[in-house]
Write an enzyme that holds these catalytic residues in place. Structure first.
Site, mmCIF file in Angstrom:
data_model
loop_
_atom_site.group_PDB
_atom_site.id
_atom_site.type_symbol
_atom_site.label_atom_id
_atom_site.label_comp_id
_atom_site.label_asym_id
_atom_site.label_seq_id
_atom_site.Cartn_x
_atom_site.Cartn_y
_atom_site.Cartn_z
ATOM 1 C CG HIS A 132 41.279 47.990 37.737
ATOM 2 N ND1 HIS A 132 40.020 47.807 38.470
ATOM 3 C CD2 HIS A 132 41.475 46.575 37.727
ATOM 4 C CE1 HIS A 132 39.654 46.311 38.581
ATOM 5 N NE2 HIS A 132 40.614 45.705 38.146
ATOM 6 C CG HIS A 149 44.498 42.227 38.082
ATOM 7 N ND1 HIS A 149 43.792 41.711 39.202
ATOM 8 C CD2 HIS A 149 43.213 42.871 37.372
ATOM 9 C CE1 HIS A 149 42.462 42.109 39.388
ATOM 10 N NE2 HIS A 149 42.167 42.885 38.087
ATOM 11 C CG LEU A 150 51.369 44.504 38.877
ATOM 12 C CD1 LEU A 150 52.326 45.472 39.791
ATOM 13 C CD2 LEU A 150 52.187 44.451 37.490
ATOM 14 N NE ARG A 151 46.650 37.743 37.398
ATOM 15 C CZ ARG A 151 45.532 38.034 37.505
ATOM 16 N NH1 ARG A 151 44.812 38.478 38.651
ATOM 17 N NH2 ARG A 151 44.618 37.595 36.514
ATOM 18 C CG ASN A 183 42.424 39.846 42.086
ATOM 19 O OD1 ASN A 183 43.243 40.531 41.978
ATOM 20 N ND2 ASN A 183 41.769 39.152 41.168
ATOM 21 C CE LYS A 219 38.056 45.863 42.814
ATOM 22 N NZ LYS A 219 38.710 45.377 41.512
ATOM 23 C CG HIS A 260 34.092 42.995 40.087
ATOM 24 N ND1 HIS A 260 34.989 42.626 39.230
ATOM 25 C CD2 HIS A 260 32.832 42.570 39.702
ATOM 26 C CE1 HIS A 260 34.224 42.058 38.501
ATOM 27 N NE2 HIS A 260 32.872 41.967 38.725
ATOM 28 C CG HIS A 281 36.189 46.194 35.711
ATOM 29 N ND1 HIS A 281 34.996 46.328 36.487
ATOM 30 C CD2 HIS A 281 36.872 45.260 36.414
ATOM 31 C CE1 HIS A 281 35.153 45.311 37.488
ATOM 32 N NE2 HIS A 281 36.252 44.939 37.378
ATOM 33 C CG LEU A 289 33.921 37.968 34.669
ATOM 34 C CD1 LEU A 289 34.281 37.271 36.024
ATOM 35 C CD2 LEU A 289 32.368 38.062 34.096
ATOM 36 C CG ASP A 324 40.176 44.624 34.952
ATOM 37 O OD1 ASP A 324 40.933 43.813 35.834
ATOM 38 O OD2 ASP A 324 39.358 44.006 34.445
ATOM 39 C CG HIS A 355 44.146 34.431 34.086
ATOM 40 N ND1 HIS A 355 43.927 33.973 35.288
ATOM 41 C CD2 HIS A 355 43.439 35.741 33.812
ATOM 42 C CE1 HIS A 355 42.909 34.738 35.940
ATOM 43 N NE2 HIS A 355 42.533 35.875 35.106
ATOM 44 C CB ALA A 389 37.035 36.164 33.508
HETATM 45 C C1 NCD Z 1 40.302 39.990 36.855
HETATM 46 C C2 NCD Z 1 41.470 38.933 37.299
HETATM 47 O O1 NCD Z 1 41.928 37.960 36.313
HETATM 48 O O2 NCD Z 1 42.078 39.047 38.497
HETATM 49 N N1 NCD Z 1 39.583 39.281 35.963
HETATM 50 C C3 NCD Z 1 39.059 40.211 34.860
HETATM 51 O O3 NCD Z 1 38.322 39.294 34.048
HETATM 52 N N2 NCD Z 1 38.701 41.295 35.049
HETATM 53 C C4 NCD Z 1 39.460 40.346 38.029
HETATM 54 C C5 NCD Z 1 38.698 41.495 37.983
HETATM 55 O O4 NCD Z 1 39.327 42.451 37.835
HETATM 56 O O5 NCD Z 1 37.371 41.348 38.152
HETATM 57 ZN ZN ZN Z 2 40.664 43.852 37.752
HETATM 58 ZN ZN ZN Z 3 36.792 43.325 38.744
#
Ligand code: NCD
Ligand code: ZN
Ligand code: ZN
Length: 346
Positions: free
Chosen positions: A14, A16-18, A42, A100, A137, A175, A220, A248, A252, A264
């Site tokens: 899990h 996030h690479l953006r 996302n 997802k 999620h 998560h 989150l 996760d 940011h 988050a």
């Molecule tokens: C994640 C994100 O920033 O994309 N943020 C988080 O707090 N976990 C989104 C997610 O995994 O719910």
């Molecule tokens: Zn996430």
């Molecule tokens: Zn999530």
């Protein structure tokens, strides 16, 4: 005496690479240690179709520095208009490893997610037929439900009904943060798995709120009471194949975290393995670290474990940057609140 440990190269199930400048800066932080990752869709706009996933995969591979090997495993973002045939084709081609489910409004960039679960039934049924996992999620968005209860309520109101209505559907509870999540995943059959993050093994809600508000610990699902953290630690270090690492890691830029309405997400890619070795050593479970980071997730996703290895060595305090510079602004690296002594060595 220095201690060392060799494990199969970890998978982050899990991540996030953006995109764009942020992708370029954070990708090496993961690829340095991890061989593969389940890459969250996302983005803005979200990665909904097979074509969009293929284009995103190309952008990730293009951002990968020379000499680094890394396999991004793509995920489609489920919407109420997702086409089951497109999902099935993207899976059959080997491109997509999961879909997802974001309840609309539950988390970062979830606005395009699902409000009425009846509208995605036909997609879920198709996924059950073809064995494609649904990553969830798991939080309700009902404003009447306390944010600390949203995961437990989701299990009863949404997750369990979906699983009963869709026999054979393979689900990853993403998560998990509660003893209820641990109990539900632990009672499931082979169709159920759960990811646990690094930071939820380290912080509880006091870390966010006591002695000043700490935006870099806000994610989150939000960290819960200490008893829940302890349940997560027991699950992660148990060796039970249903529990596996999904960091996760969610970057940011600092100005968006340190804000009146802060985003988050905790960014843990840089020091995750050092932290995990510390946690597993504290729990007397270093011999089960590999199962959590490198075997259980691969098994759930029906992948061969990595043939490559990483070494972890315990020694002097590990130093790592407190921030990563990105073209979108600095991103603060998760601070576990204790000194790290396990380093990843070639
Ligand atoms: C994640 C994100 O920033 O994309 N943020 C988080 O707090 N976990 C989104 C997610 O995994 O719910
Ligand atoms: Zn996430
Ligand atoms: Zn999530």
């Amino acid at each position: 005496m220095s201690q060392s440990l060799t494990i199969r190269r970890p998978d982050d199930m899990h991540l996030h690479l953006r995109d764009g400048a942020m992708l370029e800066a954070v990708l090496p932080e993961t690829a340095r240690h991890f061989g593969r990752a389940i890459v969250m869709p996302n983005l803005v706009p979200p990665v909904v179709t097979g074509d969009q996933a293929a284009a995103y995969r190309d952008r990730i591979l293009k951002a990968l520095p020379e000499g680094m090997a890394f396999e991004p495993m793509m995920v489609l973002y489920l919407t109420e208009t997702t086409d089951p045939a497109d999902v099935a084709a993207a899976h059959a081609s080997g491109l997509v490893k999961a879909v997802k489910l974001y309840p609309a409004g539950a988390t970062t960039n979830s606005q395009s997610g699902v409000t009425n679960f009846q509208n995605v039934r036909h997609v879920l049924e198709r996924m059950a037929e073809i064995g494609l996992p649904l990553c969830v999620h798991g939080e309700v968005t009902d404003p009447a439900v306390d944010i600390f209860d949203r995961e437990a309520v989701f299990i009863d109101r949404v997750l369990d009904p979906i699983r009963r209505a869709t026999p054979g559907l393979r689900v990853v509870m993403e998560h998990i943060t509660t003893e209820e999540g641990v109990a539900y995943a632990g009672a499931g059959d082979e169709t159920l798995g759960a990811t646990i993050t690094t930071h939820h093994l380290v912080i509880n809600r006091n870390h966010i709120l006591a002695g000043g508000i700490r935006p870099h610990y806000y994610c989150l699902p939000v960290a819960k009471r200490e008893k829940h953290r302890l349940a997560l630690r027991r699950a992660a270090t148990s060796g039970d194949p249903r529990f596996f690492l999904g960091t996760d890691s969610a970057p940011h830029a600092d100005h968006l975290k340190e804000h009146a309405c802060g985003c988050a997400g905790c960014f843990t890619a840089t020091n995750t393995l050092s932290i995990l070795a510390h946690v597993f050593e504290e729990e007397g479970a270093l011999d089960r670290l590999e199962a959590f980071t490198s075997l259980n997730g691969a098994r759930f996703y029906r992948l061969a474990p990595s043939e490559d290895c990483v070494n972890l060595t315990k020694g002097d305090t590990v130093t790592y940057p407190t921030k990563i510079e990105t073209g979108a602004g600095p991103v603060t690296v998760f601070d576990p609140g204790f000194a790290l002594h396990w380093r990843v060595t070639p």
